[in-house]
Design a protein around this motif. Structure first.
Motif, mmCIF file in Angstrom:
data_model
loop_
_atom_site.group_PDB
_atom_site.id
_atom_site.type_symbol
_atom_site.label_atom_id
_atom_site.label_comp_id
_atom_site.label_asym_id
_atom_site.label_seq_id
_atom_site.Cartn_x
_atom_site.Cartn_y
_atom_site.Cartn_z
ATOM 1 N N PRO A 37 29.432 -2.889 7.264
ATOM 2 C CA PRO A 37 30.533 -3.673 7.827
ATOM 3 C C PRO A 37 30.023 -4.752 8.794
ATOM 4 O O PRO A 37 28.991 -4.583 9.450
ATOM 5 N N ARG A 38 30.773 -5.840 8.854
ATOM 6 C CA ARG A 38 30.405 -6.968 9.712
ATOM 7 C C ARG A 38 30.237 -6.533 11.164
ATOM 8 O O ARG A 38 29.318 -6.975 11.845
ATOM 9 N N ASP A 39 31.122 -5.669 11.668
ATOM 10 C CA ASP A 39 31.033 -5.233 13.062
ATOM 11 C C ASP A 39 29.719 -4.504 13.347
ATOM 12 O O ASP A 39 29.147 -4.652 14.422
ATOM 13 N N LEU A 40 29.264 -3.707 12.394
ATOM 14 C CA LEU A 40 28.004 -2.997 12.569
ATOM 15 C C LEU A 40 26.834 -3.974 12.594
ATOM 16 O O LEU A 40 25.939 -3.876 13.434
ATOM 17 N N LYS A 41 26.845 -4.939 11.677
ATOM 18 C CA LYS A 41 25.802 -5.962 11.661
ATOM 19 C C LYS A 41 25.827 -6.762 12.961
ATOM 20 O O LYS A 41 24.777 -7.044 13.543
ATOM 21 N N ALA A 42 27.012 -7.116 13.423
ATOM 22 C CA ALA A 42 27.135 -7.886 14.666
ATOM 23 C C ALA A 42 26.610 -7.083 15.849
ATOM 24 O O ALA A 42 25.930 -7.632 16.723
ATOM 25 N N TYR A 43 26.915 -5.800 15.884
ATOM 26 C CA TYR A 43 26.440 -4.950 16.975
ATOM 27 C C TYR A 43 24.911 -4.950 17.038
ATOM 28 O O TYR A 43 24.317 -5.127 18.108
ATOM 29 N N TYR A 44 24.267 -4.768 15.892
ATOM 30 C CA TYR A 44 22.806 -4.732 15.891
ATOM 31 C C TYR A 44 22.206 -6.115 16.112
ATOM 32 O O TYR A 44 21.156 -6.239 16.753
ATOM 33 N N ALA A 45 22.841 -7.157 15.624
ATOM 34 C CA ALA A 45 22.369 -8.510 15.926
ATOM 35 C C ALA A 45 22.411 -8.739 17.431
ATOM 36 O O ALA A 45 21.462 -9.260 18.026
ATOM 37 N N PHE A 46 23.500 -8.324 18.055
ATOM 38 C CA PHE A 46 23.637 -8.438 19.511
ATOM 39 C C PHE A 46 22.505 -7.685 20.211
ATOM 40 O O PHE A 46 21.867 -8.204 21.130
ATOM 41 N N LYS A 47 22.240 -6.464 19.783
ATOM 42 C CA LYS A 47 21.177 -5.659 20.403
ATOM 43 C C LYS A 47 19.807 -6.322 20.235
ATOM 44 O O LYS A 47 18.974 -6.271 21.138
ATOM 45 N N ILE A 48 19.580 -6.939 19.090
ATOM 46 C CA ILE A 48 18.300 -7.604 18.850
ATOM 47 C C ILE A 48 18.136 -8.809 19.777
ATOM 48 O O ILE A 48 17.065 -9.045 20.322
ATOM 49 N N CYS A 143 24.046 -16.441 14.951
ATOM 50 C CA CYS A 143 24.444 -15.088 14.533
ATOM 51 C C CYS A 143 23.979 -14.813 13.114
ATOM 52 O O CYS A 143 23.526 -13.731 12.815
ATOM 53 N N GLY A 144 24.134 -15.797 12.254
ATOM 54 C CA GLY A 144 23.801 -15.599 10.853
ATOM 55 C C GLY A 144 22.341 -15.318 10.611
ATOM 56 O O GLY A 144 21.989 -14.638 9.665
ATOM 57 N N PHE A 145 21.480 -15.822 11.482
ATOM 58 C CA PHE A 145 20.055 -15.629 11.286
ATOM 59 C C PHE A 145 19.694 -14.150 11.287
ATOM 60 O O PHE A 145 18.856 -13.706 10.522
ATOM 61 N N ILE A 146 20.349 -13.387 12.127
ATOM 62 C CA ILE A 146 20.017 -11.969 12.237
ATOM 63 C C ILE A 146 20.994 -11.069 11.499
ATOM 64 O O ILE A 146 20.621 -10.037 10.976
ATOM 65 N N CYS A 147 22.269 -11.439 11.429
ATOM 66 C CA CYS A 147 23.285 -10.493 10.969
ATOM 67 C C CYS A 147 23.134 -10.042 9.536
ATOM 68 O O CYS A 147 23.627 -9.003 9.174
ATOM 69 N N ASP A 148 22.481 -10.803 8.706
ATOM 70 C CA ASP A 148 22.209 -10.292 7.379
ATOM 71 C C ASP A 148 20.707 -10.137 7.249
ATOM 72 O O ASP A 148 20.054 -10.838 6.510
ATOM 73 N N LEU A 149 20.174 -9.214 8.010
ATOM 74 C CA LEU A 149 18.732 -9.038 8.120
ATOM 75 C C LEU A 149 18.057 -8.829 6.771
ATOM 76 O O LEU A 149 16.961 -9.298 6.552
ATOM 77 N N GLY A 150 18.717 -8.142 5.897
ATOM 78 C CA GLY A 150 18.106 -7.855 4.609
ATOM 79 C C GLY A 150 17.972 -9.061 3.719
ATOM 80 O O GLY A 150 17.129 -9.094 2.834
ATOM 81 N N LYS A 151 18.796 -10.089 3.933
ATOM 82 C CA LYS A 151 18.769 -11.266 3.085
ATOM 83 C C LYS A 151 17.904 -12.379 3.631
ATOM 84 O O LYS A 151 17.613 -13.325 2.929
ATOM 85 N N LEU A 152 17.519 -12.311 4.881
ATOM 86 C CA LEU A 152 16.746 -13.404 5.448
ATOM 87 C C LEU A 152 15.269 -13.074 5.389
ATOM 88 O O LEU A 152 14.817 -12.446 4.446
ATOM 89 N N SER A 153 14.527 -13.478 6.384
ATOM 90 C CA SER A 153 13.075 -13.456 6.250
ATOM 91 C C SER A 153 12.417 -12.109 6.468
ATOM 92 O O SER A 153 11.211 -12.007 6.376
ATOM 93 N N ILE A 154 13.180 -11.070 6.751
ATOM 94 C CA ILE A 154 12.535 -9.775 6.953
ATOM 95 C C ILE A 154 12.059 -9.226 5.609
ATOM 96 O O ILE A 154 12.682 -9.420 4.587
ATOM 97 N N SER A 155 10.952 -8.583 5.645
ATOM 98 C CA SER A 155 10.454 -7.948 4.425
ATOM 99 C C SER A 155 10.041 -6.521 4.758
ATOM 100 O O SER A 155 9.723 -6.205 5.904
#
Length: 166
Positions: A37-48, A143-155
C-alpha cells in the motif's frame, strides 16, 4: 548503485545498524512490492529520509537526501535552494520540518504518485535538479525516488553487499 543502500539497510534492520536478518530482508522486499500500500511505502520513504531518526525530516535531513540524490554535484547554495523549496511546499504546519503527516499530504497532492514512482526519476544532473526545484514537481520527484524502491535503482546485489558489510 543506489546512493541510499546503506540507509535502506539501516531502516529495515531491526537493530537499526544495517545488519539485516532474513526476516528484515523479507520485510524490505514486501515494502518494495508493487502490491504494498502507498501509506506503507510512504512511511518507509519517510524513515529513509529521516537521517537523524527524530521522526521529522528537517533541513539537515533534506540536505543529506539531496546530496545523495545528486551524488554531490550541487553547490551548498543549490542544495539549500532545493531544501527551501521542498519545505516551502510541503511543510503544512510551517514549523520548518516535515512530519510524517506533512510527507503523506505531499504524496496525496501528487495525483500521479504511484504511476510516476514506477518511472525512472528526473535526471540527477545538476542543472535539471536545480531547475526542477523551482516547480511543484520536485517534491513529487523526491518522494517518488524512494517510494517505489523496487522499481528504481536498488538492486538485490547492492542490498546484499550492505548486509554483508560490503
Amino acid at each position: 548503485d543506489n546512493p541510499f543502500r546503506q540507509r535502506i539497510a539501516q531502516v529495515f534492520s531491526q537493530a537499526g545498524d544495517g545488519h539485516m536478518t532474513l526476516d528484515d530482508f523479507l520485510d524490505m522486499f514486501s515494502v518494495m512490492s508493487e502490491m504494498a500500500p502507498r501509506d506503507l511505502k510512504a512511511y518507509y520513504a519517510f524513515k529513509i529520509y529521516d537521517f537523524n531518526d527524530d521522526d521529522y525530516i528537517c533541513a539537515w535531513d533534506l540536505e543529506q537526501t539531496v546530496t545523495k540524490l545528486t551524488r554531490g554535484e550541487l553547490s551548498a547554495e543549490e542544495v539549500s535552494l532545493v531544501c527551501e523549496k521542498v519545505l516551502d511546499e510541503a511543510d503544512g504546519d510551517h514549523d520548518g520540518r516535515l512530519s510524517l503527516e506533512d510527507f503523506q499530504n505531499m504524496i496525496l497532492r501528487a495525483p500521479d504518485f504511484l504511476r510516476c514512482c514506477r518511472r525512472r526519476p528526473f535526471p540527477c544532473a545538476k542543472g535539471a535538479l536545480v531547475q526542477t526545484a523551482h516547480s511543484r514537481h520536485f517534491c513529487w520527484f523526491l518522494c517518488g525516488f524512494i517510494c517505489d524502491l523496487g522499481k528504481l535503482s536498488i538492486s538485490l546485489g547492492s542490498v546484499l553487499a550492505s548486509v554483508k558489510g560490503g
